[in-house]
Design a protein around this motif. Structure first.
Motif, PDB file in Angstrom:
ATOM      1  N   LEU A 131       0.863  -1.093   0.177  1.00  0.00           N
ATOM      2  CA  LEU A 131      -0.091   0.004   0.137  1.00  0.00           C
ATOM      3  C   LEU A 131       0.987   1.123  -0.024  1.00  0.00           C
ATOM      4  CD1 LEU A 131      -2.631  -1.174   2.424  1.00  0.00           C
ATOM      5  CD2 LEU A 131      -2.594  -1.168   0.231  1.00  0.00           C
TER       6      LEU A 131
ATOM      7  N   HIS B  57       3.158   4.380   0.762  1.00  0.00           N
ATOM      8  CA  HIS B  57       3.996   4.807   2.014  1.00  0.00           C
ATOM      9  C   HIS B  57       4.560   6.198   1.212  1.00  0.00           C
ATOM     10  CE1 HIS B  57       7.030   5.329   4.724  1.00  0.00           C
ATOM     11  NE2 HIS B  57       6.383   4.698   5.648  1.00  0.00           N
TER      12      HIS B  57
ATOM     13  N   GLY C 297       2.455   3.213  -3.881  1.00  0.00           N
ATOM     14  CA  GLY C 297       2.254   1.818  -3.875  1.00  0.00           C
ATOM     15  C   GLY C 297       2.861   0.806  -4.848  1.00  0.00           C
TER      16      GLY C 297
ATOM     17  N   ARG D 156      -2.436  -6.629   5.737  1.00  0.00           N
ATOM     18  CA  ARG D 156      -3.789  -6.522   5.270  1.00  0.00           C
ATOM     19  C   ARG D 156      -4.790  -7.667   4.850  1.00  0.00           C
ATOM     20  NH1 ARG D 156      -4.733  -3.001   9.202  1.00  0.00           N
ATOM     21  NH2 ARG D 156      -3.630  -0.949   8.840  1.00  0.00           N
TER      22      ARG D 156
ATOM     23  N   THR E 187      -1.088  -8.471   0.949  1.00  0.00           N
ATOM     24  CA  THR E 187      -1.099  -7.090   0.828  1.00  0.00           C
ATOM     25  C   THR E 187      -0.462  -6.683   2.228  1.00  0.00           C
ATOM     26  OG1 THR E 187      -2.898  -7.194  -0.480  1.00  0.00           O
ATOM     27  CG2 THR E 187      -2.704  -5.135   0.670  1.00  0.00           C
TER      28      THR E 187
ATOM     29  N   GLU F 182       0.901  -3.068   4.479  1.00  0.00           N
ATOM     30  CA  GLU F 182       1.282  -1.818   4.854  1.00  0.00           C
ATOM     31  C   GLU F 182       2.428  -1.372   5.649  1.00  0.00           C
ATOM     32  OE1 GLU F 182      -1.395   1.894   7.028  1.00  0.00           O
ATOM     33  OE2 GLU F 182      -2.319   0.150   6.692  1.00  0.00           O
TER      34      GLU F 182
ATOM     35  N   LYS G  42       3.708   4.212   9.070  1.00  0.00           N
ATOM     36  CA  LYS G  42       4.380   5.555   8.613  1.00  0.00           C
ATOM     37  C   LYS G  42       5.511   5.859   9.426  1.00  0.00           C
ATOM     38  CE  LYS G  42       3.254  10.487   8.274  1.00  0.00           C
ATOM     39  NZ  LYS G  42       1.990  11.471   8.367  1.00  0.00           N
TER      40      LYS G  42
END
Length: 142
Positions: free
Chosen positions: A37, A39, A46, A86, A127, A129, A132
């Motif tokens: 995803l 970032h 992505g 995810r 998937t 992520e 942050k």
């Protein structure tokens, strides 16, 4: 009892990719895909990368120029390569006690968090992520 195919190599219907063998069963021959995803630092748009089963998510990302942090050089001694899975969590190898203990220190921990250096691909797509932030105060360029 003799099995026709390992449990980790699912049968796919015709047209779904794979190769038909003499026993009439279809085996997946393509590599699993990791969807990353967006970032803001590592892959703003992505990305989707593929890697052979048995490859860690961290290795796959690094091999495809997504320079995720990995301060301990993938030795399961930090949490800088933390990812949130995810989709496809159940297809990865089981988490061990050392990884669980380290994850307790990860920023943004979720129930489906993994250290990407310890999460190895099977035959299913995943998937992920990349959080942050990480707990790494000083980044090194690798």
């Amino acid at each position: 009892r003799k099995f026709r195919r390992p449990a980790h190599e699912p049968w796919h219907p015709p047209g779904a990719g794979g190769q038909e063998h003499s026993d009439g069963l279809k085996y997946r021959t393509d590599m699993p895909i990791i969807k990353i995803l967006p970032h803001p630092e590592y892959c703003p748009e992505g990305a989707e990368v593929s890697a052979p089963a048995g490859t860690s998510i961290c290795e796959a990302l690094l091999d495809n120029h997504i320079n995720i942090e990995h301060a301990c050089d993938m030795s399961c001694a930090c949490t800088t390569c933390h990812v949130i899975v995810r989709q496809g969590l159940q297809s990865l190898n089981a988490i061990d006690e050392n990884e669980e203990d380290l994850l307790d220190r990860a920023w943004g921990l979720e129930p489906n968090s993994r250290l990407s250096c310890q999460a190895f691909l099977a035959q299913s797509d995943v998937t992920v992520e990349i959080p942050k932030y990480s707990i790494n105060h000083a980044k090194e360029v690798h």
